[in-house]
Design a protein around this motif. Sequence first.
Motif, PDB file in Angstrom:
ATOM      1  N   ILE A  60       0.847  -1.190   0.000  1.00  0.00           N
ATOM      2  CA  ILE A  60       0.000   0.000   0.000  1.00  0.00           C
ATOM      3  C   ILE A  60       0.883   1.241   0.000  1.00  0.00           C
ATOM      4  CG2 ILE A  60      -1.659   1.312   1.387  1.00  0.00           C
ATOM      5  CD1 ILE A  60      -2.810  -1.388   2.289  1.00  0.00           C
ATOM      6  N   GLY A  61       0.593   2.176  -0.911  1.00  0.00           N
ATOM      7  CA  GLY A  61       1.419   3.380  -1.030  1.00  0.00           C
ATOM      8  C   GLY A  61       1.082   4.461  -0.033  1.00  0.00           C
ATOM      9  N   LEU A  79      -2.610  19.914  11.902  1.00  0.00           N
ATOM     10  CA  LEU A  79      -3.176  21.202  11.486  1.00  0.00           C
ATOM     11  C   LEU A  79      -3.555  21.173  10.004  1.00  0.00           C
ATOM     12  CD1 LEU A  79      -0.771  23.607  13.413  1.00  0.00           C
ATOM     13  CD2 LEU A  79      -3.242  23.415  13.782  1.00  0.00           C
ATOM     14  N   PHE A  80      -2.690  20.570   9.189  1.00  0.00           N
ATOM     15  CA  PHE A  80      -2.979  20.435   7.750  1.00  0.00           C
ATOM     16  C   PHE A  80      -4.214  19.562   7.537  1.00  0.00           C
ATOM     17  CE2 PHE A  80      -2.498  18.098   3.751  1.00  0.00           C
ATOM     18  CZ  PHE A  80      -2.402  19.151   2.842  1.00  0.00           C
ATOM     19  N   ASP A  81      -4.313  18.450   8.286  1.00  0.00           N
ATOM     20  CA  ASP A  81      -5.449  17.529   8.147  1.00  0.00           C
ATOM     21  C   ASP A  81      -6.771  18.186   8.532  1.00  0.00           C
ATOM     22  OD1 ASP A  81      -3.863  15.497   7.244  1.00  0.00           O
ATOM     23  OD2 ASP A  81      -3.734  14.434   9.154  1.00  0.00           O
ATOM     24  N   LEU A  82      -6.733  19.077   9.517  1.00  0.00           N
ATOM     25  CA  LEU A  82      -7.961  19.760   9.952  1.00  0.00           C
ATOM     26  C   LEU A  82      -8.533  20.657   8.854  1.00  0.00           C
ATOM     27  CD1 LEU A  82      -6.954  20.678  13.608  1.00  0.00           C
ATOM     28  CD2 LEU A  82      -8.836  19.171  12.960  1.00  0.00           C
ATOM     29  N   LEU A  83      -7.661  21.159   7.989  1.00  0.00           N
ATOM     30  CA  LEU A  83      -8.111  22.033   6.893  1.00  0.00           C
ATOM     31  C   LEU A  83      -8.306  21.273   5.588  1.00  0.00           C
ATOM     32  CD1 LEU A  83      -5.812  25.142   7.489  1.00  0.00           C
ATOM     33  CD2 LEU A  83      -8.169  24.802   8.257  1.00  0.00           C
ATOM     34  N   SER A  84      -7.913  19.991   5.597  1.00  0.00           N
ATOM     35  CA  SER A  84      -8.003  19.184   4.379  1.00  0.00           C
ATOM     36  C   SER A  84      -9.231  18.284   4.414  1.00  0.00           C
ATOM     37  CB  SER A  84      -6.729  18.332   4.249  1.00  0.00           C
ATOM     38  OG  SER A  84      -6.850  17.411   3.209  1.00  0.00           O
ATOM     39  N   ILE A 140      -1.775   9.949   4.337  1.00  0.00           N
ATOM     40  CA  ILE A 140      -0.330  10.070   4.568  1.00  0.00           C
ATOM     41  C   ILE A 140       0.364   8.943   3.813  1.00  0.00           C
ATOM     42  CG2 ILE A 140      -0.433   8.711   6.713  1.00  0.00           C
ATOM     43  CD1 ILE A 140       1.832  10.540   7.790  1.00  0.00           C
ATOM     44  N   SER A 141       1.503   9.241   3.197  1.00  0.00           N
ATOM     45  CA  SER A 141       2.224   8.232   2.431  1.00  0.00           C
ATOM     46  C   SER A 141       2.779   7.156   3.356  1.00  0.00           C
ATOM     47  CB  SER A 141       3.363   8.887   1.646  1.00  0.00           C
ATOM     48  OG  SER A 141       4.367   9.359   2.541  1.00  0.00           O
ATOM     49  N   TYR A 142       3.127   6.018   2.776  1.00  0.00           N
ATOM     50  CA  TYR A 142       3.690   4.901   3.547  1.00  0.00           C
ATOM     51  C   TYR A 142       4.980   5.337   4.255  1.00  0.00           C
ATOM     52  CZ  TYR A 142       5.933   0.409   4.528  1.00  0.00           C
ATOM     53  OH  TYR A 142       6.566  -0.641   5.146  1.00  0.00           O
ATOM     54  N   ALA A 143       5.890   5.976   3.499  1.00  0.00           N
ATOM     55  CA  ALA A 143       7.163   6.440   4.078  1.00  0.00           C
ATOM     56  C   ALA A 143       6.919   7.499   5.141  1.00  0.00           C
ATOM     57  CB  ALA A 143       8.077   6.984   2.980  1.00  0.00           C
ATOM     58  N   GLY A 144       5.997   8.429   4.856  1.00  0.00           N
ATOM     59  CA  GLY A 144       5.666   9.494   5.821  1.00  0.00           C
ATOM     60  C   GLY A 144       5.074   8.923   7.094  1.00  0.00           C
ATOM     61  N   CYS A 145       4.289   7.862   6.956  1.00  0.00           N
ATOM     62  CA  CYS A 145       3.662   7.209   8.116  1.00  0.00           C
ATOM     63  C   CYS A 145       4.725   6.583   9.012  1.00  0.00           C
ATOM     64  CB  CYS A 145       2.680   6.156   7.628  1.00  0.00           C
ATOM     65  SG  CYS A 145       1.592   5.509   8.913  1.00  0.00           S
ATOM     66  N   THR A 173       5.642  -5.241   6.607  1.00  0.00           N
ATOM     67  CA  THR A 173       4.641  -4.653   5.710  1.00  0.00           C
ATOM     68  C   THR A 173       5.078  -4.638   4.250  1.00  0.00           C
ATOM     69  OG1 THR A 173       5.522  -2.454   6.282  1.00  0.00           O
ATOM     70  CG2 THR A 173       3.573  -3.202   7.475  1.00  0.00           C
ATOM     71  N   LEU A 174       6.391  -4.637   4.002  1.00  0.00           N
ATOM     72  CA  LEU A 174       6.875  -4.652   2.618  1.00  0.00           C
ATOM     73  C   LEU A 174       6.864  -6.055   2.022  1.00  0.00           C
ATOM     74  CD1 LEU A 174       9.886  -2.161   2.820  1.00  0.00           C
ATOM     75  CD2 LEU A 174       7.776  -1.820   1.531  1.00  0.00           C
ATOM     76  N   SER A 175       7.048  -7.066   2.870  1.00  0.00           N
ATOM     77  CA  SER A 175       7.122  -8.442   2.373  1.00  0.00           C
ATOM     78  C   SER A 175       5.746  -9.072   2.190  1.00  0.00           C
ATOM     79  CB  SER A 175       7.952  -9.300   3.321  1.00  0.00           C
ATOM     80  OG  SER A 175       7.363  -9.329   4.612  1.00  0.00           O
ATOM     81  N   LEU A 176       4.718  -8.477   2.810  1.00  0.00           N
ATOM     82  CA  LEU A 176       3.378  -9.046   2.733  1.00  0.00           C
ATOM     83  C   LEU A 176       2.377  -8.005   2.247  1.00  0.00           C
ATOM     84  CD1 LEU A 176       3.373 -10.815   6.207  1.00  0.00           C
ATOM     85  CD2 LEU A 176       3.536 -11.983   4.015  1.00  0.00           C
ATOM     86  N   THR A 177       1.271  -8.489   1.693  1.00  0.00           N
ATOM     87  CA  THR A 177       0.187  -7.595   1.298  1.00  0.00           C
ATOM     88  C   THR A 177      -0.596  -7.211   2.549  1.00  0.00           C
ATOM     89  OG1 THR A 177       0.010  -8.732  -0.814  1.00  0.00           O
ATOM     90  CG2 THR A 177      -1.852  -7.353  -0.164  1.00  0.00           C
ATOM     91  N   LEU A 178      -0.839  -5.912   2.731  1.00  0.00           N
ATOM     92  CA  LEU A 178      -1.592  -5.466   3.896  1.00  0.00           C
ATOM     93  C   LEU A 178      -3.080  -5.709   3.688  1.00  0.00           C
ATOM     94  CD1 LEU A 178       0.215  -2.111   4.772  1.00  0.00           C
ATOM     95  CD2 LEU A 178       0.566  -4.342   5.780  1.00  0.00           C
ATOM     96  N   CYS A 179      -3.788  -5.958   4.785  1.00  0.00           N
ATOM     97  CA  CYS A 179      -5.220  -6.259   4.718  1.00  0.00           C
ATOM     98  C   CYS A 179      -6.083  -5.001   4.762  1.00  0.00           C
ATOM     99  CB  CYS A 179      -5.600  -7.176   5.883  1.00  0.00           C
ATOM    100  SG  CYS A 179      -4.802  -8.788   5.780  1.00  0.00           S
ATOM    101  N   GLY A 180      -5.478  -3.855   4.749  1.00  0.00           N
ATOM    102  CA  GLY A 180      -6.227  -2.600   4.768  1.00  0.00           C
ATOM    103  C   GLY A 180      -5.284  -1.418   4.737  1.00  0.00           C
ATOM    104  N   SER A 181      -5.875  -0.229   4.633  1.00  0.00           N
ATOM    105  CA  SER A 181      -5.056   0.992   4.580  1.00  0.00           C
ATOM    106  C   SER A 181      -5.595   2.076   5.501  1.00  0.00           C
ATOM    107  CB  SER A 181      -4.991   1.522   3.142  1.00  0.00           C
ATOM    108  OG  SER A 181      -6.300   1.859   2.685  1.00  0.00           O
ATOM    109  N   HIS A 182      -6.532   1.699   6.392  1.00  0.00           N
ATOM    110  CA  HIS A 182      -7.170   2.675   7.278  1.00  0.00           C
ATOM    111  C   HIS A 182      -6.616   2.555   8.700  1.00  0.00           C
ATOM    112  CE1 HIS A 182     -10.922   2.854   4.448  1.00  0.00           C
ATOM    113  NE2 HIS A 182      -9.863   3.469   3.970  1.00  0.00           N
ATOM    114  N   ILE A 183      -6.189   3.701   9.243  1.00  0.00           N
ATOM    115  CA  ILE A 183      -5.687   3.764  10.620  1.00  0.00           C
ATOM    116  C   ILE A 183      -6.663   4.609  11.425  1.00  0.00           C
ATOM    117  CG2 ILE A 183      -3.821   4.598  12.109  1.00  0.00           C
ATOM    118  CD1 ILE A 183      -1.890   3.981   9.814  1.00  0.00           C
ATOM    119  N   ASP A 184      -7.222   4.022  12.472  1.00  0.00           N
ATOM    120  CA  ASP A 184      -8.290   4.681  13.229  1.00  0.00           C
ATOM    121  C   ASP A 184      -7.740   5.630  14.300  1.00  0.00           C
ATOM    122  OD1 ASP A 184     -10.946   5.204  13.779  1.00  0.00           O
ATOM    123  OD2 ASP A 184     -11.101   3.622  15.285  1.00  0.00           O
TER     124      ASP A 184
END
Length: 315
Positions: free
Chosen positions: A2-3, A76-81, A86-91, A161-172
Motif C-alpha cells: 500500500i502506497g 493542522l494540515f489535516d484539519l483544513l483538508s 499520509i504516504s507509507y514512508a511518511g507514516c 509490511t513490505l514483504s506481505l500484502t496489507l489487509c487494509g489501509s485505514h488507521i483509526d
Amino acid sequence: MIGSFTLLGLKDTTAKYRLMLFALTLLCYTVIILVNVALIATIILEEKLHKPMYIFLCNLCFNSLYGTAAFHPKFLFDLLSGNQVISYAGCLLQVFFIYSYAATDFSILAVMSYDRYLAICRPLEYHSIMTKQRVILLVCFSRLVPLISQAVVMIMTSKLTLSLTLCGSHIDKLYCENWSIVKLSCGSTKANDIVGLIVIAFYFVHVLYIACSYVQLIKSALNSKEGRGKFVQTCVPHLMCLFNVTTALLFDLMYTRYGSSSVPQSLRNFMAVQFLIFPPILNPVIYGLILTKIRRTLIHLCAVAYRGFKLRRMV
C-alpha cells in the motif's frame, strides 16, 4: 504493498468543529514552542545555569519540540483538508519520531533521577562523578539509545509490511502508530510482538531505576534539613514531570492495545494525543515556576528585553 494510509480520527468531525480544533491546536502548538524555547534560551544564555541538572532539562525541552513537530503541523494540515492521507514512508517516519520522542522522555527522566541521587545522597562525590565528559555521555545515552531502539522497531515493521500484502489501509487514529500498522498485516506478527515487548521491558527497567533512586532520595531527605530543602526544590518538579509523562503515555498505550471501539471517537482522539500536548506544555512550566534560579533568570531576561525594546522605540 500500500502506497498510503488514510487516518480516520477525524471521520465524524464537522467542518465547524474542525475550525475550532484548528484554533485550539494552533494555540497549543504555539504555547509549546514558546515555553520550551524560552526555557532552552534561558539555560543557554545564563552561564550560572550551565550545570548538569539544567543541561538535562534543556535536553527534555528540546525533545518536546522534536516530538510535537512530528504531529502538530500534519494534524493542522489535516484539519483544513478534506482527505486525511499520509504516504507509507511518511507514516513510518511519523511513527519513528513520535515513538522516539516518548522513549527519549523516559531516558532523560531516568538520567535526571540519577543526577538528583548523586546531588542529594552523595554530595561530596557529585562533582568528581558528574564531570563534563559524564554529562555528555548521559545526554548521548538519553538521545541515541531511544533512536536506535525505535529504528529497530521501524525496520521490523517495514520488513513485515513490505514483504506481505496489507489487509487494509485505514488507521483509526489522528496520526500513524506502530501497532495500528502491524495489525493491518495479513501475516504473523510474532517477531514484532517480541521486539515490542523487549523495548517496553527496557523502558520498564528505567521506571524501576527511577523508583529505586527515589527510595534512596527520600531516605536521605528525611535525615537532614538541607536534604529536605534540595528534595523539595529539585525533585518535586522531576516527580511531577515523571507523573505527567507516565500517565499520558499509559493512557495511550493501554487504549491502543486494549481499548474498546464503543468508546466515542472524540474521547479516543483525546486519549491518543494527550502525551503530545500536556507534557510538552507542563514540563517547562513546572520547572520554570518551581526552580528559583530559572524563574529569576527568566524574569531578568524578560526585563532586559523589555527595557531594550522601550529604548529602541524612544530613539
